[in-house]
Design a protein around this motif. Structure first.
Motif, PDB file in Angstrom:
ATOM      1  N   ASP A 186       0.745  -1.263   0.034  1.00  0.00           N
ATOM      2  CA  ASP A 186      -0.108   0.131   0.185  1.00  0.00           C
ATOM      3  C   ASP A 186       0.781   1.195   0.181  1.00  0.00           C
ATOM      4  N   LEU A 187       1.872   1.248   0.765  1.00  0.00           N
ATOM      5  CA  LEU A 187       2.899   2.506   1.132  1.00  0.00           C
ATOM      6  C   LEU A 187       3.448   2.783  -0.358  1.00  0.00           C
ATOM      7  N   GLY A 195       4.089  10.792  -5.976  1.00  0.00           N
ATOM      8  CA  GLY A 195       5.545  11.289  -6.449  1.00  0.00           C
ATOM      9  C   GLY A 195       6.156  11.521  -5.031  1.00  0.00           C
ATOM     10  N   GLU A 196       5.876  10.927  -3.819  1.00  0.00           N
ATOM     11  CA  GLU A 196       6.602  11.088  -2.791  1.00  0.00           C
ATOM     12  C   GLU A 196       6.991   9.783  -2.022  1.00  0.00           C
ATOM     13  N   ASN A 197       8.261   9.599  -1.938  1.00  0.00           N
ATOM     14  CA  ASN A 197       8.629   8.454  -1.079  1.00  0.00           C
ATOM     15  C   ASN A 197       8.223   8.186   0.374  1.00  0.00           C
ATOM     16  N   LEU A 198       7.263   7.453   0.568  1.00  0.00           N
ATOM     17  CA  LEU A 198       6.590   7.644   1.926  1.00  0.00           C
ATOM     18  C   LEU A 198       6.914   6.297   2.597  1.00  0.00           C
ATOM     19  N   LEU A 199       7.960   5.567   2.395  1.00  0.00           N
ATOM     20  CA  LEU A 199       8.457   4.412   2.704  1.00  0.00           C
ATOM     21  C   LEU A 199       9.200   4.686   4.094  1.00  0.00           C
ATOM     22  N   ASP A 242       6.688  -0.650  14.000  1.00  0.00           N
ATOM     23  CA  ASP A 242       6.277   0.313  14.385  1.00  0.00           C
ATOM     24  C   ASP A 242       6.339   1.461  13.558  1.00  0.00           C
ATOM     25  N   ALA A 243       7.299   1.863  12.975  1.00  0.00           N
ATOM     26  CA  ALA A 243       7.495   2.729  11.941  1.00  0.00           C
ATOM     27  C   ALA A 243       6.614   2.415  10.562  1.00  0.00           C
ATOM     28  N   LEU A 244       6.778   1.186  10.295  1.00  0.00           N
ATOM     29  CA  LEU A 244       5.662   0.782   9.338  1.00  0.00           C
ATOM     30  C   LEU A 244       4.482   0.903   9.465  1.00  0.00           C
ATOM     31  N   GLU A 245       3.946   0.623  10.556  1.00  0.00           N
ATOM     32  CA  GLU A 245       2.491   0.714  11.079  1.00  0.00           C
ATOM     33  C   GLU A 245       2.054   2.404  10.962  1.00  0.00           C
ATOM     34  N   ARG A 246       2.846   3.091  11.520  1.00  0.00           N
ATOM     35  CA  ARG A 246       2.671   4.583  11.440  1.00  0.00           C
ATOM     36  C   ARG A 246       2.582   5.311  10.198  1.00  0.00           C
ATOM     37  N   ARG A 247       3.474   4.916   9.347  1.00  0.00           N
ATOM     38  CA  ARG A 247       3.612   5.317   7.998  1.00  0.00           C
ATOM     39  C   ARG A 247       2.623   4.970   7.169  1.00  0.00           C
ATOM     40  N   TRP A 248       2.121   3.563   7.411  1.00  0.00           N
ATOM     41  CA  TRP A 248       0.957   3.198   6.642  1.00  0.00           C
ATOM     42  C   TRP A 248      -0.338   3.949   6.953  1.00  0.00           C
ATOM     43  N   VAL A 249      -0.595   4.136   7.959  1.00  0.00           N
ATOM     44  CA  VAL A 249      -1.881   4.734   8.723  1.00  0.00           C
ATOM     45  C   VAL A 249      -1.769   6.095   8.364  1.00  0.00           C
ATOM     46  N   ALA A 250      -0.603   6.728   8.373  1.00  0.00           N
ATOM     47  CA  ALA A 250      -0.530   8.203   8.025  1.00  0.00           C
ATOM     48  C   ALA A 250      -0.858   8.399   6.513  1.00  0.00           C
ATOM     49  N   ALA A 251      -0.259   7.648   5.869  1.00  0.00           N
ATOM     50  CA  ALA A 251      -0.293   7.772   4.289  1.00  0.00           C
ATOM     51  C   ALA A 251      -1.969   7.643   3.901  1.00  0.00           C
ATOM     52  N   ILE A 252      -2.424   6.637   4.252  1.00  0.00           N
ATOM     53  CA  ILE A 252      -3.853   6.273   4.059  1.00  0.00           C
ATOM     54  C   ILE A 252      -4.691   7.545   4.267  1.00  0.00           C
ATOM     55  N   MET A 253      -4.419   8.032   5.746  1.00  0.00           N
ATOM     56  CA  MET A 253      -5.345   9.120   6.155  1.00  0.00           C
ATOM     57  C   MET A 253      -4.810  10.343   5.482  1.00  0.00           C
TER      58      MET A 253
END
Length: 306
Positions: A186-187, A195-199, A242-253
Motif C-alpha cells: 500500500d505504501l 510522487g513522494e517516497n513514503l516508505l 512500528d515505523a511501518l505501521e505509523r507510516r501506513w496509517v498516516a499515508a492512508i489518512m
C-alpha cells in the motif's frame, strides 16, 4: 424410526476415485513447489517456525519429512483428503440419485477445482481436510436439518482451526507479522501515485532511497519485494514494524483517494475485470532450489514432446 437402506455403488465409486487419485498423483508428482512452498519446507527441515506462513504446516511437514523427505507426502496427504471427500460424497448422494452417483467424483477433475491441488500450499493443505470434514457431516440415514448442519459445520471448522493453534502455542515461534506484506504494498502504491517516497527509513535503506519506485510496483501483487531479485524486505524488528505501521496509517489518512484507487485497481485485477489474460494462480512446476528437488513436471512435458 427405521433408517433407510442406501444402495451405494461402492465398487464403481471406489474404482473411479482410485483412478482419479492415481491420475492426479501422476500429473502433480512430486508436488509443485513455489517460493511459498520452499519457505515452509525450509522451516520444516530446520525445525524453526515463523508466522509468515502457518506454523502448523511447517511442524507437521517436519514430521512427514522423517518418513519421506520432500513434497511427496504432502501431495499424497492432500489428494487422499480430496478424493476421500468425493468418495464419501458419492456414497451419501446414492440415496437420492441411486447408482448414477458413481460418476459424481469425475466432477472433481474439473480443472478449475483440481488444478491447484498440485501446489504445496497452505491453502490446499487446509482446504482438502476441511472438505473431507464437511462431507463427514452428511451422515447416512434421515436428512439433517439445516440448523443442525450449520451448527456441526461451525463446530468442525472451529475444531480444525483450534488444533493447529494449540500445537503452535507450544512451539518456539518467530513472529514476522505477515500483514507487513500488505502495508509495504500500500505504501509503495501511494508513493508512486503521489510522487513522494513514503516508505519508512529502514525500507528506503534496503531498497535504495533514490530507486525508481515505479519499477517495483505493479497491480496485483507485491512479490518483487519479497521473492525476486531484490530479496526479502521482511523484518522482525519491533522498531521497524512500528515505523511501518505509523507510516501506513498516516499515508492512508493523508491520501485516501490514492489508497482507494490502488485498492480498487488491485481488486479489479484479481477479479480479471478489464484484463486480457487469466489470473496466474499457480505455476505447474518446481522452482529452482537448493534442496535438490527436481521439476518432474517439466521432465514429463519434455519426454512427451520427444
Amino acid at each position: 424410526p427405521q433408517r433407510e437402506t442406501i444402495h451405494a455403488p461402492l465398487k464403481p465409486v471406489a474404482l473411479i476415485v482410485f483412478g482419479c487419485f492415481c491420475f492426479s498423483l501422476y500429473v502433480f508428482y512430486p508436488g509443485w513447489m513455489s517460493p511459498d512452498s520452499f519457505f515452509q519446507y525450509s522451516d520444516a527441515k530446520a525445525g524453526e517456525y515463523r508466522t509468515w506462513h502457518p506454523v502448523f504446516m511447517a511442524w507437521w511437514w517436519g514430521k512427514l519429512i522423517q518418513v519421506w523427505d520432500g513434497p511427496q507426502p504432502v501431495l499424497i496427504q492432500n489428494l487422499c483428503f480430496y478424493w476421500g471427500a468425493w468418495f464419501l460424497l458419492s456414497l451419501w448422494a446414492a440415496r437420492r440419485v441411486g447408482r448414477a452417483a458413481a460418476i459424481l467424483p469425475l466432477f472433481g477433475l474439473w480443472p478449475g477445482i483440481a488444478f491447484p491441488l498440485g501446489q504445496i500450499w497452505k491453502d490446499i493443505w487446509f482446504a482438502a481436510p476441511m472438505m473431507f470434514a464437511w462431507v463427514l457431516l452428511e451422515r447416512r440415514g434421515s436428512p439433517v436439518s439445516l440448523g443442525k448442519l450449520v451448527l456441526r459445520a461451525s463446530a468442525a471448522t472451529a475444531l480444525i482451526a483450534a488444533v493447529p493453534a494449540v500445537i503452535a502455542a507450544t512451539l518456539p515461534v518467530r513472529h514476522q507479522h505477515p500483514f507487513q506484506y500488505t502495508q509495504t504494498y500500500d505504501l509503495l502504491a501511494i508513493s508512486v501515485a503521489t510522487g513522494e517516497n513514503l516508505l519508512p527509513a529502514y525500507l528506503k535503506e534496503k531498497l535504495g532511497s533514490a530507486r525508481d519506485l515505479k519499477s517495483l510496483y505493479f497491480v496485483g501483487a507485491n512479490h518483487l519485494r519479497y521473492y525476486h531479485s531484490i530479496g526479502t524486505i521482511t523484518t522482525t524488528e519491533p522498531a521497524h514494524l512500528d515505523a511501518l505501521e505509523r507510516r501506513w496509517v498516516a499515508a492512508i489518512m493523508t491520501h485516501p483517494a490514492a489508497y482507494g484507487a490502488h485498492r480498487l485497481a488491485n481488486f479489479m485485477s484479481l477479479m480479471r475485470i478489464g484484463e486480457t489474460t487469466p489470473a496466474v494462480v499457480a505455476a505447474p512446476r518446481v522452482i529452482d532450489n537448493d534442496f535438490g528437488i527436481a521439476d518432474l513436471t517439466a521432465m514429463k512435458v519434455d519426454a512427451e514432446g520427444a
